[in-house]
Motif scaffolding. Structure first.
Motif, PDB file in Angstrom:
ATOM      1  N   GLU A 107      15.743   6.284  -7.190  1.00 28.90           N
ATOM      2  CA  GLU A 107      15.214   4.993  -7.603  1.00 28.90           C
ATOM      3  C   GLU A 107      13.593   4.974  -7.900  1.00 28.90           C
ATOM      4  N   PRO A 108      12.854   5.431  -6.739  1.00 30.95           N
ATOM      5  CA  PRO A 108      11.481   5.688  -6.884  1.00 30.95           C
ATOM      6  C   PRO A 108      11.164   6.299  -8.242  1.00 30.95           C
ATOM      7  N   GLN A 109      11.913   7.544  -8.583  1.00 33.15           N
ATOM      8  CA  GLN A 109      11.424   8.190  -9.476  1.00 33.15           C
ATOM      9  C   GLN A 109      11.798   7.547 -10.748  1.00 33.15           C
ATOM     10  N   ARG A 110      13.025   6.753 -10.978  1.00 33.34           N
ATOM     11  CA  ARG A 110      13.414   6.280 -12.153  1.00 33.34           C
ATOM     12  C   ARG A 110      12.464   5.068 -12.378  1.00 33.34           C
ATOM     13  N   HIS A 111      12.002   4.423 -11.367  1.00 30.79           N
ATOM     14  CA  HIS A 111      11.077   3.477 -11.575  1.00 30.79           C
ATOM     15  C   HIS A 111       9.697   3.832 -12.298  1.00 30.79           C
ATOM     16  N   ALA A 112       9.379   5.085 -11.562  1.00 33.58           N
ATOM     17  CA  ALA A 112       7.983   5.825 -12.004  1.00 33.58           C
ATOM     18  C   ALA A 112       7.996   6.024 -13.358  1.00 33.58           C
ATOM     19  N   ALA A 113       9.408   6.502 -13.915  1.00 27.01           N
ATOM     20  CA  ALA A 113       9.371   7.018 -15.259  1.00 27.01           C
ATOM     21  C   ALA A 113       9.501   5.867 -16.269  1.00 27.01           C
ATOM     22  N   LEU A 114       9.857   4.712 -15.868  1.00 26.22           N
ATOM     23  CA  LEU A 114      10.033   3.400 -16.536  1.00 26.22           C
ATOM     24  C   LEU A 114       8.642   3.033 -16.832  1.00 26.22           C
TER      25      LEU A 114
ATOM     26  N   ASN B  44       0.822  -1.172   0.091  1.00 25.05           N
ATOM     27  CA  ASN B  44      -0.005   0.158   0.035  1.00 25.05           C
ATOM     28  C   ASN B  44       0.862   1.287   0.139  1.00 25.05           C
ATOM     29  N   ASP B  45       1.908   1.321   0.696  1.00 24.18           N
ATOM     30  CA  ASP B  45       2.848   2.498   0.887  1.00 24.18           C
ATOM     31  C   ASP B  45       3.390   2.606  -0.598  1.00 24.18           C
ATOM     32  N   ALA B  46       3.908   1.571  -1.167  1.00 20.29           N
ATOM     33  CA  ALA B  46       4.478   1.655  -2.648  1.00 20.29           C
ATOM     34  C   ALA B  46       3.435   2.226  -3.758  1.00 20.29           C
ATOM     35  N   ARG B  47       2.306   1.747  -3.214  1.00 16.38           N
ATOM     36  CA  ARG B  47       1.200   2.063  -4.398  1.00 16.38           C
ATOM     37  C   ARG B  47       0.997   3.567  -4.252  1.00 16.38           C
ATOM     38  N   ARG B  48       1.054   4.101  -2.766  1.00 21.87           N
ATOM     39  CA  ARG B  48       0.692   5.594  -2.653  1.00 21.87           C
ATOM     40  C   ARG B  48       1.966   6.544  -3.290  1.00 21.87           C
ATOM     41  N   GLU B  49       3.117   5.913  -2.903  1.00 24.01           N
ATOM     42  CA  GLU B  49       4.348   6.446  -3.428  1.00 24.01           C
ATOM     43  C   GLU B  49       4.480   6.545  -5.003  1.00 24.01           C
ATOM     44  N   ALA B  50       3.966   5.422  -5.682  1.00 25.77           N
ATOM     45  CA  ALA B  50       3.966   5.420  -7.059  1.00 25.77           C
ATOM     46  C   ALA B  50       2.773   6.599  -7.619  1.00 25.77           C
ATOM     47  N   ALA B  51       1.843   6.573  -6.921  1.00 23.10           N
ATOM     48  CA  ALA B  51       0.807   7.602  -7.219  1.00 23.10           C
ATOM     49  C   ALA B  51       1.196   8.925  -7.181  1.00 23.10           C
ATOM     50  N   ALA B  52       1.900   9.313  -6.175  1.00 28.91           N
ATOM     51  CA  ALA B  52       2.542  10.669  -5.996  1.00 28.91           C
ATOM     52  C   ALA B  52       3.404  11.128  -6.983  1.00 28.91           C
ATOM     53  N   LEU B  53       4.308  10.153  -7.562  1.00 27.97           N
ATOM     54  CA  LEU B  53       5.247  10.345  -8.473  1.00 27.97           C
ATOM     55  C   LEU B  53       4.827  10.374  -9.824  1.00 27.97           C
ATOM     56  N   ARG B  54       3.659   9.925 -10.309  1.00 30.26           N
ATOM     57  CA  ARG B  54       3.215   9.426 -11.390  1.00 30.26           C
ATOM     58  C   ARG B  54       3.183  11.172 -12.468  1.00 30.26           C
ATOM     59  N   PRO B  55       2.391  12.114 -11.790  1.00 31.74           N
ATOM     60  CA  PRO B  55       2.415  13.124 -12.829  1.00 31.74           C
ATOM     61  C   PRO B  55       3.805  13.613 -13.206  1.00 31.74           C
TER      62      PRO B  55
ATOM     63  N   ALA C 138       6.467  12.026 -13.243  1.00 32.87           N
ATOM     64  CA  ALA C 138       7.279  10.955 -14.324  1.00 32.87           C
ATOM     65  C   ALA C 138       6.714  11.150 -15.859  1.00 32.87           C
ATOM     66  N   GLU C 139       5.327  11.429 -15.644  1.00 36.16           N
ATOM     67  CA  GLU C 139       4.598  11.493 -16.981  1.00 36.16           C
ATOM     68  C   GLU C 139       5.166  12.667 -17.675  1.00 36.16           C
ATOM     69  N   GLN C 140       5.365  13.818 -17.175  1.00 38.29           N
ATOM     70  CA  GLN C 140       5.816  15.202 -17.853  1.00 38.29           C
ATOM     71  C   GLN C 140       7.312  14.723 -18.153  1.00 38.29           C
ATOM     72  N   LEU C 141       8.226  14.015 -17.436  1.00 37.38           N
ATOM     73  CA  LEU C 141       9.737  13.831 -17.942  1.00 37.38           C
ATOM     74  C   LEU C 141       9.553  12.966 -19.130  1.00 37.38           C
ATOM     75  N   VAL C 142       8.787  12.050 -19.184  1.00 39.31           N
ATOM     76  CA  VAL C 142       8.763  11.081 -20.072  1.00 39.31           C
ATOM     77  C   VAL C 142       8.163  11.813 -21.588  1.00 39.31           C
ATOM     78  N   GLU C 143       7.064  12.496 -21.411  1.00 43.43           N
ATOM     79  CA  GLU C 143       7.024  13.407 -22.378  1.00 43.43           C
ATOM     80  C   GLU C 143       7.698  14.243 -22.903  1.00 43.43           C
ATOM     81  N   LYS C 144       8.484  14.891 -22.088  1.00 47.84           N
ATOM     82  CA  LYS C 144       9.764  15.728 -22.711  1.00 47.84           C
ATOM     83  C   LYS C 144      10.630  14.879 -23.408  1.00 47.84           C
ATOM     84  N   LEU C 145      11.163  13.623 -22.829  1.00 48.47           N
ATOM     85  CA  LEU C 145      12.132  12.955 -23.482  1.00 48.47           C
ATOM     86  C   LEU C 145      11.592  12.557 -24.709  1.00 48.47           C
ATOM     87  N   PHE C 146      10.287  12.072 -24.829  1.00 56.44           N
ATOM     88  CA  PHE C 146       9.876  11.795 -26.219  1.00 56.44           C
ATOM     89  C   PHE C 146       9.960  12.830 -27.398  1.00 56.44           C
TER      90      PHE C 146
END
Length: 233
Positions: free
Chosen positions: A217-224, A175-186, A188-196
């Motif tokens: 590492e959490p940010q990297r995983h979120a971006a991947l 549950n903690d990992a899911r909450r962290e992933a949800a918080a990092l998602r926006p 991560a999406e912006q970074l990936v959009e820029k890189l594409f």
């Protein structure tokens, strides 16, 4: 190299497919000529230390616990047996309705995963001897099981030509990992959009994410994960 007689007994006269070394390097488990009796061999002298008798049909697999004090075996007789090493005191885990092909210990030594012809992954609490969970998903038999080194993931290989990865971390951790992933998602999406927009295709984007030392590492995983979502049909 000459094989000591007892080791030859396990490797040559038995089917030779059930061999397991204890993590402490002291013991080797193999099959006797009847393919039902498990031989416990001293890994230094190669002499038989104990015979574990109880399975009524072919033994398919064996695994030692992380502390080397238990040996789990599974069989065509639909049972899983837990043997005290080296005394041979035995406890039987029942519930499988058909052949059991695979056993794997969790790193903590208190959980055991089993799988076989029925196509489900069974998770056992060894302190209580109870079934904790039965995980369906495969459409054919399960032939192999392995926990990740940190114990948070269980891999199962099946005759349905798939490998499944099961999240076995404690519920709070998940549950903690899911909450962290949800918080990092926006972010991560912006970074990936820029890189594409900057790179040529997903492979270059992934390489850039992996090479970016400014990311945790959490940010990297979120971006991947964001890259994977973008590439999914």
């Amino acid at each position: 190299m000459r094989l000591r007689q007892d080791l030859r007994r396990a490797v040559v006269h038995g089917q030779g497919c059930v061999l397991a070394f204890s993590p402490d390097g002291r013991w080797l488990a193999g099959l006797d000529a009847d393919n039902q009796t498990v031989l416990l061999l001293d890994a230094r002298t190669h002499e038989t230390a104990a015979l574990f008798e109880g399975h009524e049909k072919l033994v398919y697999s064996a695994a030692f616990s992380p502390d080397s004090r238990l040996l789990a075996t599974c069989s065509q007789d639909s049972t899983v047996r837990l043997w005290q090493v080296p005394s041979g005191a035995c406890r039987e885990l029942t519930g499988h309705t058909d052949e059991v092909f695979a056993v794997a210990f969790h790193k903590g030594g208190t959980r055991l995963a089993t799988g076989g012809r029925d196509g489900a992954v069974w998770l056992w609490d060894l302190k209580r001897g109870d079934l904790v969970a039965r995980l369906p998903g495969h459409t054919r038999y399960i032939w192999s099981l392995a926990f990740s080194p940190d114990g948070t993931t269980l891999a199962s290989g099946s005759g349905d030509s798939t490998v499944r990865l099961w999240d076995t971390a404690p519920l709070k951790t998940r549950n903690d990992a899911r909450r962290e992933a949800a918080a990092l998602r926006p972010e991560a999406e912006q970074l990936v959009e820029k890189l594409f927009h900057q790179k040529k295709g997903a492979a270059e984007v992934v390489a850039a994410v992996r090479a970016d030392r400014s990311l945790s590492e959490p940010q990297r995983h979120a971006a991947l994960r964001a890259v994977l979502r973008r590439q999914s049909p």
